[in-house]
Motif scaffolding. Structure first.
Motif, mmCIF file in Angstrom:
data_model
loop_
_atom_site.group_PDB
_atom_site.id
_atom_site.type_symbol
_atom_site.label_atom_id
_atom_site.label_comp_id
_atom_site.label_asym_id
_atom_site.label_seq_id
_atom_site.Cartn_x
_atom_site.Cartn_y
_atom_site.Cartn_z
ATOM 1 N N ALA A 63 0.749 -1.130 0.157
ATOM 2 C CA ALA A 63 0.188 0.263 -0.291
ATOM 3 C C ALA A 63 0.940 1.490 -0.079
ATOM 4 C CB ALA A 63 -0.668 0.278 1.152
ATOM 5 N N THR A 64 0.895 2.249 -1.038
ATOM 6 C CA THR A 64 1.553 3.274 -1.212
ATOM 7 C C THR A 64 0.749 4.502 -0.140
ATOM 8 O OG1 THR A 64 0.111 4.407 -3.156
ATOM 9 C CG2 THR A 64 2.414 2.423 -3.419
ATOM 10 N N LEU A 65 1.651 5.365 0.975
ATOM 11 C CA LEU A 65 0.739 6.476 0.970
ATOM 12 C C LEU A 65 1.647 7.598 0.707
ATOM 13 C CD1 LEU A 65 2.477 4.843 4.870
ATOM 14 C CD2 LEU A 65 -0.123 5.253 3.881
ATOM 15 N N PRO A 66 0.943 8.766 1.511
ATOM 16 C CA PRO A 66 1.335 9.713 0.492
ATOM 17 C C PRO A 66 2.732 10.621 0.648
ATOM 18 C CG PRO A 66 -1.231 10.155 1.147
ATOM 19 C CD PRO A 66 -0.175 8.264 1.904
ATOM 20 N N LYS A 67 3.028 11.508 0.252
ATOM 21 C CA LYS A 67 4.818 11.421 0.297
ATOM 22 C C LYS A 67 3.835 12.410 2.020
ATOM 23 C CE LYS A 67 8.764 13.947 -0.966
ATOM 24 N NZ LYS A 67 8.964 14.261 -2.162
ATOM 25 N N GLY A 68 5.226 12.151 2.703
ATOM 26 C CA GLY A 68 5.449 12.642 4.134
ATOM 27 C C GLY A 68 4.212 12.170 5.464
ATOM 28 N N ALA A 69 3.578 10.730 5.033
ATOM 29 C CA ALA A 69 2.634 10.560 5.648
ATOM 30 C C ALA A 69 3.430 9.528 7.353
ATOM 31 C CB ALA A 69 2.206 9.493 4.326
ATOM 32 N N LYS A 70 3.321 9.653 7.994
ATOM 33 C CA LYS A 70 3.331 8.730 9.373
ATOM 34 C C LYS A 70 2.443 7.926 9.638
ATOM 35 C CE LYS A 70 6.998 11.775 10.813
ATOM 36 N NZ LYS A 70 7.090 12.515 11.988
ATOM 37 N N ILE A 71 2.353 6.498 10.165
ATOM 38 C CA ILE A 71 0.981 5.612 10.803
ATOM 39 C C ILE A 71 0.946 6.199 12.378
ATOM 40 C CG2 ILE A 71 0.651 3.005 11.193
ATOM 41 C CD1 ILE A 71 1.785 2.066 8.262
ATOM 42 N N VAL A 81 -9.104 -4.210 7.938
ATOM 43 C CA VAL A 81 -7.622 -3.814 9.013
ATOM 44 C C VAL A 81 -7.605 -2.133 8.877
ATOM 45 C CG1 VAL A 81 -5.433 -3.587 8.620
ATOM 46 C CG2 VAL A 81 -6.288 -5.709 8.523
ATOM 47 N N MET A 82 -7.711 -1.680 9.278
ATOM 48 C CA MET A 82 -8.263 0.139 10.377
ATOM 49 C C MET A 82 -6.429 0.240 10.064
ATOM 50 S SD MET A 82 -11.574 -0.165 11.992
ATOM 51 C CE MET A 82 -10.993 1.819 12.257
ATOM 52 N N VAL A 83 -6.067 1.335 9.113
ATOM 53 C CA VAL A 83 -4.795 2.500 9.118
ATOM 54 C C VAL A 83 -5.182 3.216 9.434
ATOM 55 C CG1 VAL A 83 -2.627 2.433 8.520
ATOM 56 C CG2 VAL A 83 -3.945 0.428 8.204
ATOM 57 N N THR A 84 -5.026 4.302 10.920
ATOM 58 C CA THR A 84 -4.664 5.650 10.809
ATOM 59 C C THR A 84 -3.573 6.088 10.754
ATOM 60 O OG1 THR A 84 -6.320 4.828 12.693
ATOM 61 C CG2 THR A 84 -5.472 7.211 12.579
ATOM 62 N N ARG A 94 -7.310 4.928 6.501
ATOM 63 C CA ARG A 94 -8.136 3.653 5.649
ATOM 64 C C ARG A 94 -8.276 2.568 6.006
ATOM 65 N NH1 ARG A 94 -3.406 5.050 1.035
ATOM 66 N NH2 ARG A 94 -3.582 8.116 1.103
ATOM 67 N N THR A 95 -9.278 2.238 5.656
ATOM 68 C CA THR A 95 -9.583 0.693 5.637
ATOM 69 C C THR A 95 -9.156 -0.161 4.385
ATOM 70 O OG1 THR A 95 -11.710 0.984 4.884
ATOM 71 C CG2 THR A 95 -10.973 1.472 7.374
#
Length: 113
Positions: A63-71, A81-84, A94-95
């Motif tokens: 799964a690609t995340l936006p630049k600068g995003a942190k989980i 599965v939920m990712v904040t 994102r689910t």
């Protein structure tokens, strides 16, 4: 000295009754066997179908995340599965489907101006 119990021959009415009871028992037995087979087929189908879903989830997913995003956190809720994420000061959830790991939805939080 042996004593034997004398069993009289059934009358024609009794013989007809015995035949009728045997026929009803045969019908009940066949119906029960058919119901048991139906249950076993349904259980087998569900087990076979769920095995196919489990093998589908074994593939690698990126799964690609936006630049600068942190989980920030992850959680499991039912079949999801939920990712904040913290994306540039904003929060995004994102689910993903837990079985296939395919994206199921996205929720963005924004401040009112």
């Amino acid at each position: 000295m042996t004593t034997e119990t004398a069993v009289p021959e059934p009358t024609s009415e009794q013989a007809a009754l015995f035949a009728r009871v045997r026929r009803m028992m045969l019908i009940a037995g066949l119906t029960t066997a058919l119901a048991i087979c139906a249950v076993l087929i349904a259980v087998g189908y569900r087990l076979f179908k769920s095995e196919g879903r489990a093998t589908e989830a074994l593939s690698d997913v990126t799964a690609t995340l936006p630049k600068g995003a942190k989980i920030v956190s992850t959680a499991v809720a039912g079949d999801r599965v939920m990712v904040t994420l913290d994306v540039g000061g904003g929060t995004e959830i994102r689910t993903f489907d837990a079985h296939t790991l395919r994206p199921a939805g996205r929720l963005k939080f924004a401040y009112e101006p």
